[in-house]
Design an enzyme around this catalytic site. Structure first.
Site, PDB file in Angstrom:
ATOM      1  N   TYR A  44       1.001  -1.017   0.223  1.00  0.00           N
ATOM      2  CA  TYR A  44       0.573  -0.011   0.016  1.00  0.00           C
ATOM      3  C   TYR A  44       0.780   1.737   0.388  1.00  0.00           C
ATOM      4  O   TYR A  44       0.419   2.183  -0.845  1.00  0.00           O
ATOM      5  CB  TYR A  44      -0.852   0.315   0.654  1.00  0.00           C
ATOM      6  CG  TYR A  44      -1.669  -0.983   1.065  1.00  0.00           C
ATOM      7  CD1 TYR A  44      -2.663  -1.829  -0.140  1.00  0.00           C
ATOM      8  CD2 TYR A  44      -3.386  -0.581   1.924  1.00  0.00           C
ATOM      9  CE1 TYR A  44      -3.624  -2.675  -0.250  1.00  0.00           C
ATOM     10  CE2 TYR A  44      -4.008  -1.824   1.876  1.00  0.00           C
ATOM     11  CZ  TYR A  44      -4.627  -2.675   1.416  1.00  0.00           C
ATOM     12  OH  TYR A  44      -5.382  -3.242   1.118  1.00  0.00           O
ATOM     13  N   GLY A  45       2.030   0.971   0.395  1.00  0.00           N
ATOM     14  CA  GLY A  45       2.629   2.272   1.020  1.00  0.00           C
ATOM     15  C   GLY A  45       3.151   2.948  -0.261  1.00  0.00           C
ATOM     16  O   GLY A  45       3.859   4.112  -0.100  1.00  0.00           O
ATOM     17  N   CYS A  75      -1.792  -1.657   9.889  1.00  0.00           N
ATOM     18  CA  CYS A  75      -0.885  -1.031   8.532  1.00  0.00           C
ATOM     19  C   CYS A  75      -1.053  -0.006   8.986  1.00  0.00           C
ATOM     20  O   CYS A  75      -2.238   1.657   8.755  1.00  0.00           O
ATOM     21  CB  CYS A  75      -2.158  -0.935   7.416  1.00  0.00           C
ATOM     22  SG  CYS A  75      -1.222  -0.405   5.860  1.00  0.00           S
ATOM     23  N   ASN A  76       0.293   0.371   8.679  1.00  0.00           N
ATOM     24  CA  ASN A  76       0.465   2.018   9.446  1.00  0.00           C
ATOM     25  C   ASN A  76       0.478   3.259   8.415  1.00  0.00           C
ATOM     26  O   ASN A  76      -0.272   4.506   8.299  1.00  0.00           O
ATOM     27  CB  ASN A  76       1.653   2.332   9.338  1.00  0.00           C
ATOM     28  CG  ASN A  76       2.666   1.795  10.988  1.00  0.00           C
ATOM     29  OD1 ASN A  76       3.034   0.485  10.629  1.00  0.00           O
ATOM     30  ND2 ASN A  76       2.733   2.375  11.713  1.00  0.00           N
ATOM     31  N   THR A  77       0.302   2.642   6.971  1.00  0.00           N
ATOM     32  CA  THR A  77      -0.046   3.344   5.853  1.00  0.00           C
ATOM     33  C   THR A  77      -1.409   3.987   5.682  1.00  0.00           C
ATOM     34  O   THR A  77      -1.941   4.838   5.004  1.00  0.00           O
ATOM     35  CB  THR A  77       0.422   2.445   4.501  1.00  0.00           C
ATOM     36  OG1 THR A  77       1.616   2.746   4.810  1.00  0.00           O
ATOM     37  CG2 THR A  77      -0.288   4.022   3.528  1.00  0.00           C
ATOM     38  N   CYS A 185       6.373   0.294   9.628  1.00  0.00           N
ATOM     39  CA  CYS A 185       5.414  -0.477   8.919  1.00  0.00           C
ATOM     40  C   CYS A 185       5.668  -2.000   9.881  1.00  0.00           C
ATOM     41  O   CYS A 185       6.192  -2.663  10.352  1.00  0.00           O
ATOM     42  CB  CYS A 185       6.632  -0.823   7.609  1.00  0.00           C
ATOM     43  SG  CYS A 185       5.318  -1.812   6.742  1.00  0.00           S
ATOM     44  N   THR A 186       4.364  -2.642   9.840  1.00  0.00           N
ATOM     45  CA  THR A 186       3.820  -3.459  10.493  1.00  0.00           C
ATOM     46  C   THR A 186       5.020  -4.718  10.086  1.00  0.00           C
ATOM     47  O   THR A 186       4.959  -5.540  10.793  1.00  0.00           O
ATOM     48  CB  THR A 186       2.512  -3.975  11.010  1.00  0.00           C
ATOM     49  OG1 THR A 186       2.048  -4.143   9.112  1.00  0.00           O
ATOM     50  CG2 THR A 186       1.736  -3.291  11.472  1.00  0.00           C
ATOM     51  N   HIS A 187       5.004  -4.616   9.045  1.00  0.00           N
ATOM     52  CA  HIS A 187       6.174  -5.824   8.460  1.00  0.00           C
ATOM     53  C   HIS A 187       7.242  -6.265   9.519  1.00  0.00           C
ATOM     54  O   HIS A 187       8.044  -7.054   8.926  1.00  0.00           O
ATOM     55  CB  HIS A 187       6.375  -5.706   6.874  1.00  0.00           C
ATOM     56  CG  HIS A 187       4.889  -5.706   5.854  1.00  0.00           C
ATOM     57  ND1 HIS A 187       4.128  -5.286   5.741  1.00  0.00           N
ATOM     58  CD2 HIS A 187       4.346  -6.921   4.745  1.00  0.00           C
ATOM     59  CE1 HIS A 187       3.063  -5.690   5.254  1.00  0.00           C
ATOM     60  NE2 HIS A 187       3.080  -6.992   4.612  1.00  0.00           N
TER      61      HIS A 187
END
Length: 264
Positions: A44-45, A75-77, A185-187
């Protein structure tokens, strides 16, 4: 099904949000969860704000259609561009997002030197800029967009020579200049080993997963939606790629297979 027994819906642009899901399952083991990973449209970023909003709204609506009592934007984005939109559209549903853990990183020591690793959208959107302005005088803050970093997690690669080289090249300009890193970022928590190795053992890593879990619990308690069942809750995984490999990767990332064998 009573509303309090219904699942919490969690979504992300892929499998990264499982780092947040792990914290929620740990804090609220008797809650049921449905996790939706939109790996088909990841990342998404790198998309426009409008594209991310449309995708995030669709993700949330899938989960609400399955009876979710709350929505977690893992998701931060998507949080940066869509959290307020979702809260306005669904005022009776708790909507919880994630936020880069800038506050604890800046405050963990005097004159902190902090590197924020995140997507382009997260770093430039108003939500993060307001956070940055609030804490910019408390320390030295560096912003590092990390295009391509989440792809390693989406492919199930968390360590090894290739990913370590990729991370090392990203952070090498800041080595020796920082004392903490915000995993924005959650990843990225799944790559914590490679990131730690690249920045040095003396550098502390921060991510917002625990804070999101605590906020979800607070919101559920406020609305009297906590599941008070004595049994361990169930976790169901869904993915827009609709393939078993993505589901197996999701289960592996959660690392709690004993509770994911049956759907909610």
């Amino acid at each position: 099904m009573e509303r309090c027994e219904r699942p919490v819906g969690v979504f992300d642009s892929g499998v990264g949000g499982i780092s947040v899901l792990r914290e929620m399952v740990s804090l609220m083991p008797n809650e049921n969860f449905i996790y939706y990973g939109d790996s088909k449209n990841a990342p998404y970023g790198t998309k426009s704000v409008k594209e991310v909003q449309d995708l995030a709204m669709a993700d949330a609506e899938i989960l609400l259609g399955m009876g979710a009592k709350a929505i977690v934007i893992a998701c931060n984005t998507a949080t940066a561009v869509c959290a307020e939109v979702l809260r306005k559209k669904y005022p009776d549903i708790p909507v919880v997002g994630v936020e880069p853990a800038l506050k604890p990183a800046v405050l963990h020591k005097e004159n902190a030197r902090v590197l924020v690793m995140a997507t382009n959208i997260t770093l430039r959107e108003h939500k993060f800029r307001a956070l940055l302005e609030k804490y910019s005088k408390r320390g030295e803050i560096y912003l590092l967009p990390c295009p391509g970093l989440m792809d390693w997690v989406e492919h199930g690669i968390f360590c090894g020579e290739e990913v370590e080289k990729f991370v090392d090249e990203l952070v090498s300009p800041y080595r020796g200049k920082i004392d903490s890193v915000v995993l924005g970022c959650t990843h990225y928590p799944f790559l914590a080993g490679a990131i730690q190795k690249a920045v040095g053992r003396e550098v502390r890593l921060f991510d917002g997963g625990k804070g999101t879990a605590r906020e979800l619990l607070r919101r559920l308690e406020c609305m009297k939606l906590t599941n008070n069942a004595q049994n361990i809750g169930k976790v169901e995984f869904m993915n827009s790629n609709n393939c078993e490999a993505e589901i197996e990767l999701s289960k592996r990332l959660l690392d709690l297979k004993k509770i994911v064998d049956k759907p909610v």
